[in-house]
Design a protein around this motif. Structure first.
Motif, PDB file in Angstrom:
ATOM      1  N   LEU A 137       0.746  -1.204  -0.062  1.00 39.97           N
ATOM      2  CA  LEU A 137      -0.123   0.219   0.096  1.00 39.97           C
ATOM      3  C   LEU A 137       0.852   1.212   0.064  1.00 39.97           C
ATOM      4  CD1 LEU A 137      -2.753   1.331   0.073  1.00 39.97           C
ATOM      5  CD2 LEU A 137      -2.832   0.988   2.569  1.00 39.97           C
ATOM      6  N   GLN A 138       1.911   1.267   0.886  1.00 35.28           N
ATOM      7  CA  GLN A 138       2.896   2.567   0.545  1.00 35.28           C
ATOM      8  C   GLN A 138       3.377   2.591  -0.430  1.00 35.28           C
ATOM      9  OE1 GLN A 138       3.357   4.720   3.225  1.00 35.28           O
ATOM     10  NE2 GLN A 138       4.194   5.947   1.793  1.00 35.28           N
ATOM     11  N   ALA A 139       3.862   1.489  -1.287  1.00 33.26           N
ATOM     12  CA  ALA A 139       4.379   1.779  -2.698  1.00 33.26           C
ATOM     13  C   ALA A 139       3.271   2.410  -3.468  1.00 33.26           C
ATOM     14  CB  ALA A 139       5.054   0.531  -3.063  1.00 33.26           C
ATOM     15  N   ARG A 140       1.967   1.869  -3.562  1.00 33.79           N
ATOM     16  CA  ARG A 140       1.223   2.231  -4.170  1.00 33.79           C
ATOM     17  C   ARG A 140       0.578   3.666  -4.163  1.00 33.79           C
ATOM     18  NH1 ARG A 140      -4.829  -0.688  -4.099  1.00 33.79           N
ATOM     19  NH2 ARG A 140      -6.074   0.764  -5.138  1.00 33.79           N
ATOM     20  N   VAL A 141       0.576   3.911  -3.024  1.00 27.76           N
ATOM     21  CA  VAL A 141       0.365   5.605  -2.259  1.00 27.76           C
ATOM     22  C   VAL A 141       1.483   6.417  -2.875  1.00 27.76           C
ATOM     23  CG1 VAL A 141       0.209   7.151  -0.529  1.00 27.76           C
ATOM     24  CG2 VAL A 141      -0.986   4.992  -0.339  1.00 27.76           C
ATOM     25  N   THR A 142       2.732   5.842  -2.848  1.00 28.68           N
ATOM     26  CA  THR A 142       3.471   6.748  -3.207  1.00 28.68           C
ATOM     27  C   THR A 142       3.624   7.139  -4.752  1.00 28.68           C
ATOM     28  OG1 THR A 142       5.176   6.066  -1.454  1.00 28.68           O
ATOM     29  CG2 THR A 142       6.402   7.062  -3.351  1.00 28.68           C
ATOM     30  N   GLN A 143       3.233   6.000  -5.374  1.00 22.32           N
ATOM     31  CA  GLN A 143       3.201   6.106  -6.904  1.00 22.32           C
ATOM     32  C   GLN A 143       1.911   7.149  -7.153  1.00 22.32           C
ATOM     33  OE1 GLN A 143       1.911   2.582  -9.429  1.00 22.32           O
ATOM     34  NE2 GLN A 143       3.325   3.169 -10.756  1.00 22.32           N
ATOM     35  N   LYS A 144       0.865   6.861  -6.550  1.00 27.02           N
ATOM     36  CA  LYS A 144      -0.338   7.728  -7.033  1.00 27.02           C
ATOM     37  C   LYS A 144      -0.092   9.081  -6.633  1.00 27.02           C
ATOM     38  CE  LYS A 144      -3.965   4.618  -6.123  1.00 27.02           C
ATOM     39  NZ  LYS A 144      -4.863   4.833  -7.481  1.00 27.02           N
ATOM     40  N   LYS A 145       0.753   9.518  -5.600  1.00 38.00           N
ATOM     41  CA  LYS A 145       0.926  10.725  -5.153  1.00 38.00           C
ATOM     42  C   LYS A 145       2.028  11.479  -6.185  1.00 38.00           C
ATOM     43  CE  LYS A 145      -0.104  10.649  -0.370  1.00 38.00           C
ATOM     44  NZ  LYS A 145       0.203  10.784   1.024  1.00 38.00           N
ATOM     45  N   LYS A 146       3.068  10.728  -6.620  1.00 35.31           N
ATOM     46  CA  LYS A 146       3.908  11.121  -7.605  1.00 35.31           C
ATOM     47  C   LYS A 146       3.377  11.643  -8.999  1.00 35.31           C
ATOM     48  CE  LYS A 146       8.442   8.928  -6.090  1.00 35.31           C
ATOM     49  NZ  LYS A 146       9.352   7.936  -6.562  1.00 35.31           N
ATOM     50  N   SER A 147       2.366  10.618  -9.419  1.00 32.24           N
ATOM     51  CA  SER A 147       1.900  10.917 -10.737  1.00 32.24           C
ATOM     52  C   SER A 147       0.780  12.121 -10.623  1.00 32.24           C
ATOM     53  CB  SER A 147       1.099   9.685 -11.199  1.00 32.24           C
ATOM     54  OG  SER A 147       0.357   9.129 -10.197  1.00 32.24           O
ATOM     55  N   ALA A 148       0.344  12.524  -9.349  1.00 29.21           N
ATOM     56  CA  ALA A 148      -0.697  13.410  -9.195  1.00 29.21           C
ATOM     57  C   ALA A 148      -0.451  14.914  -9.869  1.00 29.21           C
ATOM     58  CB  ALA A 148      -1.025  13.577  -7.864  1.00 29.21           C
ATOM     59  N   THR A 149      -1.341  15.587 -10.261  1.00 31.94           N
ATOM     60  CA  THR A 149      -1.390  16.872 -10.661  1.00 31.94           C
ATOM     61  C   THR A 149      -1.777  17.900  -9.645  1.00 31.94           C
ATOM     62  OG1 THR A 149      -3.259  17.067 -12.067  1.00 31.94           O
ATOM     63  CG2 THR A 149      -1.408  16.355 -12.921  1.00 31.94           C
ATOM     64  N   LYS A 150      -1.647  19.136  -9.894  1.00 31.67           N
ATOM     65  CA  LYS A 150      -2.208  20.262  -9.059  1.00 31.67           C
ATOM     66  C   LYS A 150      -3.696  19.883  -8.976  1.00 31.67           C
ATOM     67  CE  LYS A 150       1.284  23.712  -9.311  1.00 31.67           C
ATOM     68  NZ  LYS A 150       1.780  25.090  -9.691  1.00 31.67           N
ATOM     69  N   LYS A 151      -4.296  19.468 -10.084  1.00 32.60           N
ATOM     70  CA  LYS A 151      -5.910  19.507  -9.964  1.00 32.60           C
ATOM     71  C   LYS A 151      -6.314  18.304  -9.444  1.00 32.60           C
ATOM     72  CE  LYS A 151      -6.473  22.129 -14.303  1.00 32.60           C
ATOM     73  NZ  LYS A 151      -7.184  22.185 -15.643  1.00 32.60           N
ATOM     74  N   THR A 152      -5.631  17.323  -9.523  1.00 33.16           N
ATOM     75  CA  THR A 152      -5.815  15.803  -8.754  1.00 33.16           C
ATOM     76  C   THR A 152      -5.366  15.581  -7.656  1.00 33.16           C
ATOM     77  OG1 THR A 152      -4.031  14.805  -9.994  1.00 33.16           O
ATOM     78  CG2 THR A 152      -6.234  14.947 -11.279  1.00 33.16           C
ATOM     79  N   ARG A 153      -4.407  16.637  -7.033  1.00 33.17           N
ATOM     80  CA  ARG A 153      -3.791  16.231  -5.658  1.00 33.17           C
ATOM     81  C   ARG A 153      -4.697  16.044  -4.782  1.00 33.17           C
ATOM     82  NH1 ARG A 153       0.688  20.193  -5.122  1.00 33.17           N
ATOM     83  NH2 ARG A 153       1.407  18.900  -7.011  1.00 33.17           N
ATOM     84  N   LYS A 154      -5.703  16.704  -4.260  1.00 32.57           N
ATOM     85  CA  LYS A 154      -6.594  16.517  -3.253  1.00 32.57           C
ATOM     86  C   LYS A 154      -7.209  15.393  -3.336  1.00 32.57           C
ATOM     87  CE  LYS A 154     -10.216  18.934  -0.448  1.00 32.57           C
ATOM     88  NZ  LYS A 154     -10.928  17.682  -0.437  1.00 32.57           N
ATOM     89  N   GLY A 155      -7.792  15.062  -4.488  1.00 34.22           N
ATOM     90  CA  GLY A 155      -8.524  13.927  -4.728  1.00 34.22           C
ATOM     91  C   GLY A 155      -7.619  12.579  -4.682  1.00 34.22           C
ATOM     92  N   VAL A 156      -6.483  12.671  -4.692  1.00 33.56           N
ATOM     93  CA  VAL A 156      -5.481  11.695  -4.804  1.00 33.56           C
ATOM     94  C   VAL A 156      -5.033  11.311  -3.224  1.00 33.56           C
ATOM     95  CG1 VAL A 156      -3.165  10.734  -5.138  1.00 33.56           C
ATOM     96  CG2 VAL A 156      -4.492  11.579  -7.213  1.00 33.56           C
ATOM     97  N   ASN A 157      -4.979  12.451  -2.569  1.00 37.48           N
ATOM     98  CA  ASN A 157      -4.592  12.457  -1.020  1.00 37.48           C
ATOM     99  C   ASN A 157      -5.839  11.765  -0.436  1.00 37.48           C
ATOM    100  OD1 ASN A 157      -2.056  13.506  -1.512  1.00 37.48           O
ATOM    101  ND2 ASN A 157      -2.910  15.761  -1.015  1.00 37.48           N
ATOM    102  N   ASP A 158      -7.017  12.136  -0.652  1.00 37.91           N
ATOM    103  CA  ASP A 158      -8.206  11.703  -0.059  1.00 37.91           C
ATOM    104  C   ASP A 158      -8.351  10.053  -0.352  1.00 37.91           C
ATOM    105  OD1 ASP A 158      -8.781  14.080   0.964  1.00 37.91           O
ATOM    106  OD2 ASP A 158     -10.334  14.706  -0.720  1.00 37.91           O
ATOM    107  N   GLU A 159      -7.928   9.674  -1.610  1.00 34.88           N
ATOM    108  CA  GLU A 159      -8.043   8.269  -1.904  1.00 34.88           C
ATOM    109  C   GLU A 159      -7.017   7.433  -0.992  1.00 34.88           C
ATOM    110  OE1 GLU A 159      -7.620   5.471  -5.860  1.00 34.88           O
ATOM    111  OE2 GLU A 159      -7.371   7.492  -6.241  1.00 34.88           O
ATOM    112  N   CYS A 160      -5.850   8.142  -1.032  1.00 31.04           N
ATOM    113  CA  CYS A 160      -4.604   7.384  -0.207  1.00 31.04           C
ATOM    114  C   CYS A 160      -5.116   7.103   1.150  1.00 31.04           C
ATOM    115  CB  CYS A 160      -3.421   8.067  -0.520  1.00 31.04           C
ATOM    116  SG  CYS A 160      -2.776   8.039  -2.215  1.00 31.04           S
ATOM    117  N   ALA A 161      -5.731   8.372   1.689  1.00 30.52           N
ATOM    118  CA  ALA A 161      -5.965   8.430   3.279  1.00 30.52           C
ATOM    119  C   ALA A 161      -7.125   7.273   3.323  1.00 30.52           C
ATOM    120  CB  ALA A 161      -6.444   9.526   3.635  1.00 30.52           C
ATOM    121  N   ALA A 162      -8.242   7.163   2.436  1.00 30.99           N
ATOM    122  CA  ALA A 162      -9.328   6.047   2.339  1.00 30.99           C
ATOM    123  C   ALA A 162      -8.647   4.570   2.467  1.00 30.99           C
ATOM    124  CB  ALA A 162     -10.095   6.346   1.537  1.00 30.99           C
TER     125      ALA A 162
END
Length: 332
Positions: A21-46
């Motif tokens: 999960l940590q590896a997956r979360v890191t990959q998601k956050k690296k690929s997030a843009t300014k527009k998608t960052r909040k949604g990605v952070n919420d998804e990772c937290a969930a």
């Protein structure tokens, strides 16, 4: 398998899930843009909350079903110190914790008077009653958990039904892989063989087998498909430590040895290594319809203009060992 082995297996799986999960979360956050960052952070937290809650439930279920307490094993001296330091009676383990709180190097400033026979008897009776209440509470929790489990829906059948719907949507058919700890690597090997990709890893695998140790000249072709994929993943991780060491809970040499030479499960981190070393995009289909797309990276060296994609099906409930991967081939 006894209780201790069950607990160790569960804890090992939990650690593996947390790393993945940590590896997956890191990959998601690296690929997030300014527009998608909040949604990605919420998804990772969930995702993190969901994993923590599920692992907590699994540990509770295991402890509730296997905990047995024998009041006759209470030590006289432990019971005496328990009465002196824990009169609340809230915890059945207070007898042991009271003993641990006494320091040999730092004796109490005031000597403890030896208990009378009546004091010992009263303390033992009180401790036994407390342990008996605790045992009854655990039995009640175990029965309640069993009743709740019996009323739950069949998660395995639900997951399989949803997966069949997704197969139709993406025009895929499933090749079932044996659930033996090698499933991720065997599924990748099957995909490459069926797709005719003829891919070779960027790093020539280090072949370490018993035959080679005896002096033979084994090659990659001498290994089963899943074993060659294991070696490819291990070598890529070993030679790119900066990308993987932050997610490990043990020294890198030990980790890559387990990938090469044991039946240790593979997860998101190994898939990332395989995508990069083979220069192929890996799509992982989940029962809820989500597709994890693991990119090979710009410098993967896949070659050619045509995008190379392999598909795996991920199961959480469908197989006895827990997490499982099957190979998903293109339907005719």
């Amino acid at each position: 398998m006894d209780q201790q082995e069950d607990l160790e297996a569960l804890q090992s799986r939990h650690r593996k899930e947390q790393r993945d999960l940590q590896a997956r979360v890191t990959q998601k956050k690296k690929s997030a843009t300014k527009k998608t960052r909040k949604g990605v952070n919420d998804e990772c937290a969930a995702l993190e909350v969901e994993l923590k809650e599920r692992q907590t439930r699994e540990l509770a279920a295991l402890n509730g079903e296997n905990t047995e307490i024998n009041p006759n094993e209470v030590d006289v001296h432990e019971a005496h110190y328990d009465e002196a330091q824990d009169t609340s009676g809230e915890n059945a383990d207070g007898i042991q914790s009271s003993m641990e709180s006494l320091s040999i190097s730092s004796p109490p400033s005031k000597p403890i008077d030896p208990p009378t026979s009546n004091g010992i008897r009263k303390t033992l009776n009180r401790a036994k009653a407390r342990l008996a209440r605790r045992a009854a509470e655990l039995d009640a929790l175990a029965r309640k958990a069993a009743e709740e489990a019996a009323s739950l829906p069949n998660l395995r059948e639900q997951e399989r039904a949803r997966m069949r719907e997704h197969f139709t949507k993406y025009r895929l058919q499933e090749k079932e892989i044996r659930a033996d700890g090698h499933c991720l690597y065997a599924a990748v090997a099957d995909q490459m063989d069926q797709a005719g990709l003829g891919l070779k890893p960027r790093i020539t695998p280090t072949i370490i087998t018993e035959k080679k140790l005896e002096g033979s000249n084994d090659t990659e072709q001498d290994l089963p498909g899943y074993k060659a994929v294991r070696h490819a993943a291990a070598d890529f991780i070993e030679r790119n430590p900066d990308d993987f060491e932050p997610f490990l809970e043990e020294p890198l040499p030990f980790y890559v040895h387990r990938i090469r030479e044991t039946g240790e499960w593979g997860g998101h981190m190994e898939l990332a290594a395989l995508a990069k070393t083979y220069g192929v995009k890996i799509h992982v289909l989940h029962g809820d319809g989500r597709v994890d797309k693991i990119e090979p990276g710009e410098d993967a060296g896949a070659g050619g203009d045509e995008e190379k994609v392999i598909w795996l099906g991920y199961y959480r409930h469908g197989f006895g060992l827990g997490e499982h991967y099957n190979s998903l081939r293109k339907a005719p």
